[in-house]
Design a protein around this motif. Sequence first.
Motif, PDB file in Angstrom:
ATOM      1  N   ASP A   1     -18.818   3.908   5.454  1.00  0.00           N
ATOM      2  CA  ASP A   1     -17.758   4.229   6.400  1.00  0.00           C
ATOM      3  C   ASP A   1     -18.124   3.685   7.779  1.00  0.00           C
ATOM      4  O   ASP A   1     -19.303   3.530   8.113  1.00  0.00           O
ATOM      5  N   LEU A   2     -17.110   3.457   8.604  1.00  0.00           N
ATOM      6  CA  LEU A   2     -17.317   2.982   9.963  1.00  0.00           C
ATOM      7  C   LEU A   2     -16.785   4.031  10.930  1.00  0.00           C
ATOM      8  O   LEU A   2     -15.612   4.419  10.847  1.00  0.00           O
ATOM      9  N   VAL A   3     -17.646   4.485  11.820  1.00  0.00           N
ATOM     10  CA  VAL A   3     -17.296   5.548  12.765  1.00  0.00           C
ATOM     11  C   VAL A   3     -17.645   5.108  14.176  1.00  0.00           C
ATOM     12  O   VAL A   3     -18.440   4.204  14.380  1.00  0.00           O
TER      13      VAL A   3
ATOM     14  N   MET B   1      -2.400  19.810  21.919  1.00  0.00           N
ATOM     15  CA  MET B   1      -3.355  19.099  21.072  1.00  0.00           C
ATOM     16  C   MET B   1      -4.042  20.071  20.129  1.00  0.00           C
ATOM     17  O   MET B   1      -4.402  21.187  20.515  1.00  0.00           O
ATOM     18  N   PRO B   2      -4.269  19.646  18.896  1.00  0.00           N
ATOM     19  CA  PRO B   2      -5.018  20.514  17.982  1.00  0.00           C
ATOM     20  C   PRO B   2      -6.474  20.615  18.437  1.00  0.00           C
ATOM     21  O   PRO B   2      -6.975  19.744  19.137  1.00  0.00           O
ATOM     22  N   VAL B   3      -7.117  21.694  18.054  1.00  0.00           N
ATOM     23  CA  VAL B   3      -8.553  21.819  18.289  1.00  0.00           C
ATOM     24  C   VAL B   3      -9.194  20.871  17.289  1.00  0.00           C
ATOM     25  O   VAL B   3      -9.278  21.175  16.111  1.00  0.00           O
ATOM     26  N   MET B   4      -9.569  19.700  17.773  1.00  0.00           N
ATOM     27  CA  MET B   4      -9.987  18.642  16.860  1.00  0.00           C
ATOM     28  C   MET B   4     -11.168  17.863  17.406  1.00  0.00           C
ATOM     29  O   MET B   4     -11.182  17.479  18.566  1.00  0.00           O
ATOM     30  N   GLN B   5     -12.136  17.650  16.536  1.00  0.00           N
ATOM     31  CA  GLN B   5     -13.231  16.743  16.838  1.00  0.00           C
ATOM     32  C   GLN B   5     -12.887  15.391  16.226  1.00  0.00           C
ATOM     33  O   GLN B   5     -12.358  15.324  15.126  1.00  0.00           O
ATOM     34  N   SER B   6     -13.194  14.342  16.942  1.00  0.00           N
ATOM     35  CA  SER B   6     -12.951  13.002  16.442  1.00  0.00           C
ATOM     36  C   SER B   6     -14.147  12.132  16.802  1.00  0.00           C
ATOM     37  O   SER B   6     -14.895  12.451  17.726  1.00  0.00           O
ATOM     38  N   GLN B   7     -14.310  11.075  16.087  1.00  0.00           N
ATOM     39  CA  GLN B   7     -15.384  10.123  16.346  1.00  0.00           C
ATOM     40  C   GLN B   7     -14.739   8.741  16.412  1.00  0.00           C
ATOM     41  O   GLN B   7     -14.939   7.899  15.555  1.00  0.00           O
ATOM     42  N   PRO B   8     -13.910   8.525  17.464  1.00  0.00           N
ATOM     43  CA  PRO B   8     -13.073   7.327  17.503  1.00  0.00           C
ATOM     44  C   PRO B   8     -13.868   6.028  17.511  1.00  0.00           C
ATOM     45  O   PRO B   8     -14.912   5.912  18.141  1.00  0.00           O
ATOM     46  N   VAL B   9     -13.312   5.063  16.791  1.00  0.00           N
ATOM     47  CA  VAL B   9     -13.934   3.757  16.654  1.00  0.00           C
ATOM     48  C   VAL B   9     -12.968   2.718  17.226  1.00  0.00           C
ATOM     49  O   VAL B   9     -11.752   2.903  17.192  1.00  0.00           O
ATOM     50  N   ALA B  10     -13.503   1.656  17.757  1.00  0.00           N
ATOM     51  CA  ALA B  10     -12.677   0.597  18.331  1.00  0.00           C
ATOM     52  C   ALA B  10     -11.978  -0.197  17.232  1.00  0.00           C
ATOM     53  O   ALA B  10     -12.599  -0.591  16.243  1.00  0.00           O
ATOM     54  N   ALA B  11     -10.686  -0.452  17.418  1.00  0.00           N
ATOM     55  CA  ALA B  11      -9.919  -1.241  16.448  1.00  0.00           C
ATOM     56  C   ALA B  11     -10.569  -2.604  16.247  1.00  0.00           C
ATOM     57  O   ALA B  11     -10.615  -3.116  15.124  1.00  0.00           O
ATOM     58  N   ARG B  12     -11.103  -3.180  17.307  1.00  0.00           N
ATOM     59  CA  ARG B  12     -11.755  -4.489  17.210  1.00  0.00           C
ATOM     60  C   ARG B  12     -12.937  -4.436  16.243  1.00  0.00           C
ATOM     61  O   ARG B  12     -13.147  -5.347  15.446  1.00  0.00           O
ATOM     62  N   GLU B  13     -13.721  -3.363  16.310  1.00  0.00           N
ATOM     63  CA  GLU B  13     -14.877  -3.251  15.417  1.00  0.00           C
ATOM     64  C   GLU B  13     -14.444  -3.089  13.958  1.00  0.00           C
ATOM     65  O   GLU B  13     -15.085  -3.631  13.055  1.00  0.00           O
ATOM     66  N   VAL B  14     -13.359  -2.360  13.737  1.00  0.00           N
ATOM     67  CA  VAL B  14     -12.839  -2.226  12.373  1.00  0.00           C
ATOM     68  C   VAL B  14     -12.343  -3.586  11.885  1.00  0.00           C
ATOM     69  O   VAL B  14     -12.631  -3.991  10.750  1.00  0.00           O
ATOM     70  N   ALA B  15     -11.635  -4.308  12.732  1.00  0.00           N
ATOM     71  CA  ALA B  15     -11.118  -5.629  12.351  1.00  0.00           C
ATOM     72  C   ALA B  15     -12.257  -6.589  12.019  1.00  0.00           C
ATOM     73  O   ALA B  15     -12.201  -7.306  11.013  1.00  0.00           O
ATOM     74  N   VAL B  16     -13.307  -6.590  12.841  1.00  0.00           N
ATOM     75  CA  VAL B  16     -14.460  -7.463  12.572  1.00  0.00           C
ATOM     76  C   VAL B  16     -15.074  -7.114  11.226  1.00  0.00           C
ATOM     77  O   VAL B  16     -15.388  -7.990  10.423  1.00  0.00           O
ATOM     78  N   ARG B  17     -15.228  -5.818  10.945  1.00  0.00           N
ATOM     79  CA  ARG B  17     -15.812  -5.397   9.672  1.00  0.00           C
ATOM     80  C   ARG B  17     -14.940  -5.820   8.507  1.00  0.00           C
ATOM     81  O   ARG B  17     -15.436  -6.279   7.474  1.00  0.00           O
ATOM     82  N   LEU B  18     -13.625  -5.694   8.641  1.00  0.00           N
ATOM     83  CA  LEU B  18     -12.728  -6.105   7.565  1.00  0.00           C
ATOM     84  C   LEU B  18     -12.805  -7.604   7.305  1.00  0.00           C
ATOM     85  O   LEU B  18     -12.797  -8.038   6.146  1.00  0.00           O
ATOM     86  N   VAL B  19     -12.920  -8.402   8.348  1.00  0.00           N
ATOM     87  CA  VAL B  19     -13.074  -9.850   8.171  1.00  0.00           C
ATOM     88  C   VAL B  19     -14.389 -10.137   7.452  1.00  0.00           C
ATOM     89  O   VAL B  19     -14.432 -10.953   6.511  1.00  0.00           O
ATOM     90  N   GLU B  20     -15.462  -9.484   7.860  1.00  0.00           N
ATOM     91  CA  GLU B  20     -16.762  -9.690   7.199  1.00  0.00           C
ATOM     92  C   GLU B  20     -16.684  -9.347   5.717  1.00  0.00           C
ATOM     93  O   GLU B  20     -17.201 -10.081   4.871  1.00  0.00           O
ATOM     94  N   LEU B  21     -16.030  -8.230   5.404  1.00  0.00           N
ATOM     95  CA  LEU B  21     -15.900  -7.821   4.003  1.00  0.00           C
ATOM     96  C   LEU B  21     -15.070  -8.818   3.210  1.00  0.00           C
ATOM     97  O   LEU B  21     -15.400  -9.142   2.069  1.00  0.00           O
ATOM     98  N   THR B  22     -14.010  -9.295   3.808  1.00  0.00           N
ATOM     99  CA  THR B  22     -13.154 -10.272   3.133  1.00  0.00           C
ATOM    100  C   THR B  22     -13.925 -11.554   2.843  1.00  0.00           C
ATOM    101  O   THR B  22     -13.857 -12.102   1.736  1.00  0.00           O
ATOM    102  N   GLU B  23     -14.670 -12.025   3.832  1.00  0.00           N
ATOM    103  CA  GLU B  23     -15.436 -13.256   3.652  1.00  0.00           C
ATOM    104  C   GLU B  23     -16.562 -13.101   2.638  1.00  0.00           C
ATOM    105  O   GLU B  23     -16.899 -14.045   1.927  1.00  0.00           O
ATOM    106  N   ALA B  24     -17.144 -11.915   2.555  1.00  0.00           N
ATOM    107  CA  ALA B  24     -18.264 -11.680   1.644  1.00  0.00           C
ATOM    108  C   ALA B  24     -17.816 -11.476   0.192  1.00  0.00           C
ATOM    109  O   ALA B  24     -18.605 -11.632  -0.732  1.00  0.00           O
ATOM    110  N   GLY B  25     -16.569 -11.096   0.000  1.00  0.00           N
ATOM    111  CA  GLY B  25     -16.081 -10.846  -1.350  1.00  0.00           C
ATOM    112  C   GLY B  25     -16.137  -9.366  -1.696  1.00  0.00           C
ATOM    113  O   GLY B  25     -16.709  -8.557  -0.971  1.00  0.00           O
ATOM    114  N   PRO B  26     -15.535  -8.986  -2.813  1.00  0.00           N
ATOM    115  CA  PRO B  26     -15.441  -7.581  -3.200  1.00  0.00           C
ATOM    116  C   PRO B  26     -16.802  -6.887  -3.194  1.00  0.00           C
ATOM    117  O   PRO B  26     -17.784  -7.416  -3.693  1.00  0.00           O
ATOM    118  N   ALA B  27     -16.819  -5.684  -2.624  1.00  0.00           N
ATOM    119  CA  ALA B  27     -18.069  -4.939  -2.500  1.00  0.00           C
ATOM    120  C   ALA B  27     -17.936  -3.475  -2.914  1.00  0.00           C
ATOM    121  O   ALA B  27     -18.833  -2.684  -2.648  1.00  0.00           O
TER     122      ALA B  27
END
Length: 155
Positions: free
Chosen positions: A86-88, A55-81
């Motif tokens: 960023d979501l972390v 493994m590389p010496v790497m820091q990550s701030q992993p986010v749940a796929a579900r939370e990204v999906a929810v945010r994408l749906v919210e953005l789609t419903e709200a219209g172009p922004a």
Amino acid sequence: MGIDEVPYGYYAGKAEQGRLVQAGEAPWSILRATQLHEFAGQIHQRIRLGPIARMPVMQSQPVAAREVAVRLVELTEAGPAARVPDLVGPRVERMAHLSRRWAAATGARGRVIEAPIPGGFDRAMRDGTLLARAGSDHGEQTVVVVGLSAPALGQ
């Protein structure tokens, strides 16, 4: 996260895609997110050398796929922004630690070692370039077992 500052072809391609969208005439929204929880398992499986996962010496701030999906749906419903915050994930983790947890949870055999990779991409993985920026939104789910999420508990 940080794709504009990392000398890596895949990130350069993503950054160029973003520039093309922004320069186009169609209304748009762009959400950048850190690696998903599943990333540790994916990288573990791809960079194995026999019984060793390097493994590389790497820091990550992993986010749940579900939370990204929810945010994408919210953005789609709200219209172009345009460019949205960023979501972390809720906390910074070392990729080798996540890989070991994934291996233990899935029964993957072998040893996980952490070793630097020469060059600018490795530096970006170590120095926080791929982590949250000021103004980022933080998810609430933390990695309990890589690939399985649960709400963060007072972290």
